[in-house]
Design an enzyme around this catalytic site. Structure first.
Site, short mmCIF file in Angstrom:
data_model
loop_
_atom_site.label_atom_id
_atom_site.label_comp_id
_atom_site.label_asym_id
_atom_site.label_seq_id
_atom_site.Cartn_x
_atom_site.Cartn_y
_atom_site.Cartn_z
N ASN A 144 0.82 -1.22 0.00
CA ASN A 144 0.00 0.00 0.00
C ASN A 144 0.85 1.27 0.00
O ASN A 144 0.40 2.33 0.44
CB ASN A 144 -0.98 -0.02 1.19
N ARG B 163 3.41 6.06 11.96
CA ARG B 163 2.78 5.48 13.15
C ARG B 163 2.60 6.58 14.18
O ARG B 163 3.51 7.41 14.41
CB ARG B 163 3.65 4.36 13.76
N GLN C 75 -5.16 2.26 18.49
CA GLN C 75 -6.28 2.31 17.55
C GLN C 75 -7.32 1.25 17.87
O GLN C 75 -6.92 0.11 18.13
CB GLN C 75 -5.75 2.14 16.12
N HIS D 148 -7.25 5.71 10.66
CA HIS D 148 -6.19 5.03 9.90
C HIS D 148 -6.79 4.36 8.66
O HIS D 148 -7.37 3.28 8.75
CB HIS D 148 -5.54 3.98 10.82
P1 NAD Z 1 10.53 1.00 4.18
O1 NAD Z 1 11.14 -0.04 5.05
O2 NAD Z 1 10.55 0.83 2.71
O3 NAD Z 1 11.21 2.42 4.50
C1 NAD Z 1 11.43 2.88 5.81
C2 NAD Z 1 12.63 3.80 5.78
O4 NAD Z 1 12.75 4.39 7.07
C3 NAD Z 1 13.94 3.08 5.50
O5 NAD Z 1 14.64 3.76 4.47
C4 NAD Z 1 14.70 3.15 6.84
O6 NAD Z 1 16.10 3.23 6.71
C5 NAD Z 1 14.12 4.44 7.40
N1 NAD Z 1 14.27 4.58 8.84
C6 NAD Z 1 14.14 3.67 9.82
N2 NAD Z 1 14.35 4.21 11.01
C7 NAD Z 1 14.61 5.52 10.80
C8 NAD Z 1 14.92 6.61 11.66
N3 NAD Z 1 15.02 6.46 12.98
N4 NAD Z 1 15.14 7.80 11.09
C9 NAD Z 1 15.09 7.98 9.75
N5 NAD Z 1 14.80 6.98 8.89
C10 NAD Z 1 14.56 5.76 9.42
O7 NAD Z 1 9.04 1.18 4.71
P2 NAD Z 1 7.80 1.85 3.96
O8 NAD Z 1 7.12 0.84 3.13
O9 NAD Z 1 8.27 3.12 3.34
O10 NAD Z 1 6.85 2.15 5.20
C11 NAD Z 1 7.26 3.02 6.24
C12 NAD Z 1 6.28 2.95 7.38
O11 NAD Z 1 5.04 3.54 6.99
C13 NAD Z 1 5.88 1.53 7.80
O12 NAD Z 1 6.81 0.96 8.69
C14 NAD Z 1 4.55 1.75 8.46
O13 NAD Z 1 4.71 2.00 9.84
C15 NAD Z 1 4.01 3.00 7.78
N6 NAD Z 1 2.85 2.69 6.92
C16 NAD Z 1 1.67 3.29 7.18
C17 NAD Z 1 0.56 2.99 6.41
C18 NAD Z 1 -0.77 3.66 6.64
O14 NAD Z 1 -1.81 3.15 6.21
N7 NAD Z 1 -0.81 4.81 7.28
C19 NAD Z 1 0.65 2.03 5.37
C20 NAD Z 1 1.90 1.48 5.10
C21 NAD Z 1 2.99 1.79 5.89
#
Ligand code: NAD
Length: 368
Positions: free
Chosen positions: A118, A258, A287, A316
């Site tokens: 997503n 989050r 949530q 959400h």
């Molecule tokens: P991803 O793993 O592709 O990317 C996450 C990035 O964050 C990576 O590049 C990682 O190095 C970086 N990162 C980790 N810790 C960090 C920090 N302390 N400071 C800076 N960068 C940091 O993940 P993604 O697919 O891009 O998803 C990211 C997050 O989005 C998911 O973990 C999830 O919590 C959230 N998400 C939310 C929804 C929603 O419906 N709202 C849907 C999907 C994902």
């Protein structure tokens, strides 16, 4: 034959109107036939909190738990202790922070999610949220829809163009990068990112973004900050009073990653006082969010009362669009079927396995 407990949100009449709402208790991620045909026990519920909930009762002899992040079953250490047979926790979506990953490792439970399912859905929501804050959509909408008014000046005094602003993402992974791609045509002054790692150089070039390695430095340069990093021990409460104070006065913060990455009261104070011109997102620390959560009612001091000025909060849902549901439902079934058949999982879907963190992003801040 296995027992699968699945926590989903209730669909009600919407689930009948729209059968593609697969993430509902009624439509059961489209998995019912598979479960029946294969003789598995399949318990689906939205009742997830407390020792008398269906989740807590049914997990005691379950092999697998499936949940979406939108109505998450919180699989904490205590619950894992009550589930001696549990071997697999599947997230139908992205983000597995609702599982105690350290405990899962201790018990050698595999935690897997449908990576990428997503990410476009969320990136689009981020762009929408940035625009509705920066262009002061809420005040305009409240005037015409709720109050039957027409005071252009009241809207325009806090409305800006995105062009010429500096926008930065905390986390430039799948979602963060897609946000940068979508921001590119807006001709922002600069696009920045804060991440542990550099984007590949061709990707960095494509979006024209610059990495800033110090968080305070990054925050002080941005007019808009969007959070796109996972929740883990290194990001929990990251955006607290101290970090918010490093953001520019009158800047905007968007968090679709989050809720617990931000300290709720500190964000509400920053919005209510006008230090932040607005905060938007769809994720909450727990949530469903409690009725008196401060993010429901926070509002900037520069807007007419009750106009939700500077408040872009919604439940959400950014990653559970109809477009996304099919992808995460099919992905969750594939993970389950692979596990049952002993097949190798798609590596990117594995968060923890055999007592180890597979994902660098989650491992960060956990000493791995
Ligand atoms: P991803 O793993 O592709 O990317 C996450 C990035 O964050 C990576 O590049 C990682 O190095 C970086 N990162 C980790 N810790 C960090 C920090 N302390 N400071 C800076 N960068 C940091 O993940 P993604 O697919 O891009 O998803 C990211 C997050 O989005 C998911 O973990 C999830 O919590 C959230 N998400 C939310 C929804 C929603 O419906 N709202 C849907 C999907 C994902």
């Amino acid at each position: 034959m296995v027992k699968v407990v699945c926590v989903l949100y209730k669909g009600g009449p919407a689930a009948q109107e729209e059968p593609r709402l697969l993430g509902t208790t009624e439509n059961k991620l489209g998995m019912e036939k598979y479960m029946k045909d294969n003789g598995h026990t399949f318990i689906v519920t939205d009742d997830k909190e407390g020792p008398n909930s269906m989740l807590h009762k049914e997990i005691v002899d379950a092999d697998v738990v499936i949940t979406t992040p939108f109505h998450p079953g919180y699989i904490n250490a205590e619950l894992i202790d009550k589930a001696p047979k549990l071997k697999l926790a599947i997230t139908a979506g992205v983000g597995s922070d609702h599982v105690d990953l350290n405990k899962a490792n201790e018990r050698k439970i595999t935690v897997a999610e449908v990576t990428g399912s997503n990410v476009v859905s969320v990136a689009e929501h981020v762009i929408m949220s940035i625009l509705l804050l920066v262009r002061n959509y809420n005040v305009g909408h409240a005037q015409v829809y709720r109050n039957k008014e027409w005071y252009v000046a009241d809207i325009a005094k806090n409305a800006f163009d995105l062009e010429g602003l500096t926008v930065g993402t905390i986390g430039a992974g799948r979602i963060g990068f897609r946000v940068l791609q979508r921001l590119k045509p807006f001709n922002c002054k600069e696009l920045l990112y804060f991440d542990y790692q550099n984007l590949p150089s061709d990707a960095e070039k494509e979006v024209g973004a610059r990495r800033v390695q110090d968080l305070d430095d990054f925050l002080s340069q941005c007019d808009v900050v969007t959070i796109n990093a996972p929740l883990h021990e290194g990001t929990k409460g990251l955006m607290n009073k101290e970090k918010l104070s490093k953001m520019r006065k009158g800047s905007w913060l968007v968090n679709t990653a989050r809720g617990a990455i931000c300290v709720a009261d500190d964000v509400a104070d920053a919005v209510n006082s006008g230090h932040l011109r607005g905060y938007a997102g769809d994720v909450w620390d727990k949530q469903p969010a409690r009725e008196d959560h401060p993010w429901r009612t926070m509002q900037g001091p520069g807007g007419p009362s009750g106009s939700s000025y500077g408040n872009g909060m919604v439940p959400h849902y950014s990653g559970t669009t109809i477009s996304a549901q099919k992808r995460y439902a099919e992905g969750a079934l594939e993970i389950l079927d692979n596990w049952i058949k002993g097949k190798i999982q798609t590596p990117a879907n594995i968060i923890v396995e055999n007592g180890e963190y597979a994902s660098k992003a989650y491992g960060q801040g956990r000493g791995k």
